[in-house]
Motif scaffolding. Structure first.
Motif, PDB file in Angstrom:
ATOM      1  N   ARG A  15       0.862  -1.179   0.000  1.00 60.03           N
ATOM      2  CA  ARG A  15       0.000   0.000   0.000  1.00 60.03           C
ATOM      3  C   ARG A  15       0.901   1.232   0.000  1.00 60.03           C
ATOM      4  N   PHE A 167      -4.356  -8.202   7.500  1.00 68.38           N
ATOM      5  CA  PHE A 167      -3.818  -7.048   6.785  1.00 68.38           C
ATOM      6  C   PHE A 167      -4.896  -6.362   5.941  1.00 68.38           C
ATOM      7  N   GLU A 169      -7.003  -3.933   3.982  1.00 69.94           N
ATOM      8  CA  GLU A 169      -6.735  -2.605   3.429  1.00 69.94           C
ATOM      9  C   GLU A 169      -7.822  -2.273   2.415  1.00 69.94           C
ATOM     10  N   THR A 315      -3.422   0.365   8.655  1.00 74.40           N
ATOM     11  CA  THR A 315      -2.261   0.111   7.803  1.00 74.40           C
ATOM     12  C   THR A 315      -1.930   1.264   6.870  1.00 74.40           C
ATOM     13  N   ASP A 316      -2.787   2.304   6.796  1.00 77.29           N
ATOM     14  CA  ASP A 316      -2.439   3.465   5.983  1.00 77.29           C
ATOM     15  C   ASP A 316      -1.476   4.395   6.711  1.00 77.29           C
ATOM     16  N   SER A 318       2.238   4.524   8.271  1.00 83.27           N
ATOM     17  CA  SER A 318       3.453   3.727   8.137  1.00 83.27           C
ATOM     18  C   SER A 318       4.063   3.423   9.499  1.00 83.27           C
ATOM     19  N   TYR A 340      -3.769  -1.132  16.498  1.00 84.49           N
ATOM     20  CA  TYR A 340      -2.567  -1.753  15.940  1.00 84.49           C
ATOM     21  C   TYR A 340      -2.961  -2.760  14.880  1.00 84.49           C
ATOM     22  N   MET A 341      -2.871  -2.320  13.615  1.00 85.49           N
ATOM     23  CA  MET A 341      -3.014  -3.234  12.491  1.00 85.49           C
ATOM     24  C   MET A 341      -1.619  -3.544  11.981  1.00 85.49           C
ATOM     25  N   ARG A 342      -1.256  -4.798  11.977  1.00 93.21           N
ATOM     26  CA  ARG A 342       0.103  -5.188  11.621  1.00 93.21           C
ATOM     27  C   ARG A 342       0.393  -4.897  10.154  1.00 93.21           C
ATOM     28  N   HIS A 343       1.615  -4.480   9.891  1.00 94.34           N
ATOM     29  CA  HIS A 343       2.044  -4.259   8.526  1.00 94.34           C
ATOM     30  C   HIS A 343       2.558  -5.552   7.904  1.00 94.34           C
ATOM     31  N   THR A 344       2.611  -5.566   6.590  1.00 91.97           N
ATOM     32  CA  THR A 344       3.105  -6.728   5.869  1.00 91.97           C
ATOM     33  C   THR A 344       4.622  -6.840   6.038  1.00 91.97           C
ATOM     34  N   THR A 347       6.375  -4.183   4.027  1.00 91.28           N
ATOM     35  CA  THR A 347       6.389  -2.871   4.673  1.00 91.28           C
ATOM     36  C   THR A 347       7.437  -2.822   5.770  1.00 91.28           C
TER      37      THR A 347
END
Length: 402
Positions: A15, A167, A169, A315-316, A318, A340-344, A347
């Motif tokens: 993203r 994840f 989005e 997740t938008d 960083s 807290y949304m985990r990033h990939t 990322t």
């Protein structure tokens, strides 16, 4: 210590993110998040064309003066594009100041007020059973708070419900997707979701729900009252925050706690909500509310009025923004929760960071500064990809808040 260069880096490791990196004549660098979901290039252009040229030669230590210079000097104040750009500069300067002092930023904000930052995750699914399975998965991961979003019977799609559970989005496609909405179907269904959740997981788990601005004040009051037996920790964004007086009507009819603020970008846009105690949690973010300097002002005002923090953390935002948020979260006296949304993995590769999760808490990095950086070589492997957030319509085709 003078600013010698500032670069705007746009990358899309799954993203889009916009990052500002500031360099100084003493070799110290700092990073700031400037991401505005679905309008990323507007902020990137604002930074490149109107802000970066003003930074060269300025004293990197003068954080407050630089904030006022960029805010008051523009004349056209506030708004998400301007405030996201200012936030990137402000956050990067705090990063530099922490490195110059040899301290993590939270130490410059007064030190720890708590050991860890309690976070919540997103349990979503097309059916109630799917959602409850996801809640159980988050409990296995140690979470102490979970937001529940479920598909509504009779609607083809619903905000917060995606194929990728961890994840999710919603921004995608070169034109916005169009969703269909029915308030009547939604209001009759949501209490059933939380009745099942309480039956399954008991009274102590902190449960949350996001309405995503879709109701009128009286509809939100009805929802809040219907959810009172299930003891929600908060009901998020029940109505658009444009008309703040609408929150008074909600407050008069329900004791369900209200959280709002992820689309608010200045203290002047939420001061009445806070001073009149019309909300319980303020959800502004570092990146959209003018950086660490300005968000701290919002949290300080909130602390005087029994309002706690609950910063947006989807997740938008960083890892740069998440790192900055954690330094604030761990230091302020009126912390509530942190989304807290985990990033990939991609990322995390682009944004190496020192913060970490354990047993329901996030912990800021102990490195000097924010404890996060951007790997520019890795970022270059993921070019910008246009993606829009959806548009929402009622069943008769009327455009409706998304």
């Amino acid at each position: 210590m003078k600013i010698t260069d500032a670069r705007v880096i746009v990358t899309c490791p799954g993203r889009n993110f916009v990052t500002l990196k500031i360099e100084t004549d003493e070799g110290l660098t700092g990073v700031g998040d400037a991401t505005l979901n679905g309008r990323e290039l507007a902020v990137a252009a604002y930074l490149r064309d109107h802000v970066v040229p003003l930074l060269i030669g300025r004293d990197a230590h003068r954080i407050e003066d630089t904030w006022q210079y960029l805010y008051q000097g523009a004349y056209w104040r506030r708004g998400p594009v301007t405030m996201s750009a200012i936030a990137a500069v402000d956050t990067a300067l705090w990063d530099i100041k922490g490195k110059a002092a040899g301290l993590p930023v939270y130490q410059l904000l007064g030190g720890r007020s708590r050991e860890g930052v309690t976070v919540y995750g997103h349990a979503n699914g097309e059916t109630v059973d799917e959602v409850l399975d996801e809640v159980a998965r988050y409990l296995d991961l140690g979470y102490r708070a979970v937001r529940l979003q479920c598909g509504v019977p009779g609607l083809p799609s619903t905000y917060g419900v995606g194929a990728d559970k961890m994840f999710y989005e919603p921004a995608r496609g070169t034109v916005p997707e169009e969703n269909v909405w029915s308030t009547e179907k939604y209001l009759s269904f949501v209490p059933k979701l939380f009745a099942r959740a309480r039956e399954e997981f008991g009274p102590e788990l902190r449960l949350l729900h996001d309405v995503h601005h879709r109701l009128t004040p009286i509809e939100a009051a009805r929802l809040g009252r219907s959810l009172e037996p299930y003891g929600l920790y908060w009901l998020e964004d029940p109505v658009p925050a444009d008309l703040q007086e609408g929150f008074r009507l909600i407050r008069e009819h329900t004791t369900t706690p209200i959280a709002v603020g992820e689309v608010i970008n200045s203290i002047w846009d939420c001061a009445d909500l806070i001073r009149n105690q019309l909300i319980d949690f303020i959800r502004c973010t570092v990146v959209h509310a003018g950086g660490i300097t300005h968000l701290r002002r919002i949290f300080d005002l909130a602390a005087l009025h029994h309002v706690r923090s609950g910063s947006h953390g989807a997740t938008d935002l960083s890892p740069v923004c998440m790192a900055a948020a954690l330094h604030l979260d761990v230091s302020i006296p009126n912390f509530g929760l942190q989304e807290y949304m985990r990033h990939t993995e991609a990322t995390d590769e682009v944004f190496p960071h020192g913060y970490h999760y354990a047993d329901g808490y996030l912990f800021p990095g102990e490195e000097p500064g924010l404890g996060v950086d951007i790997d520019e070589e890795a970022a270059a492997r993921y070019p910008y990809r246009q993606a829009y957030l959806p548009v929402n319509r009622l069943e008769d085709g009327t455009v409706h808040p998304w």
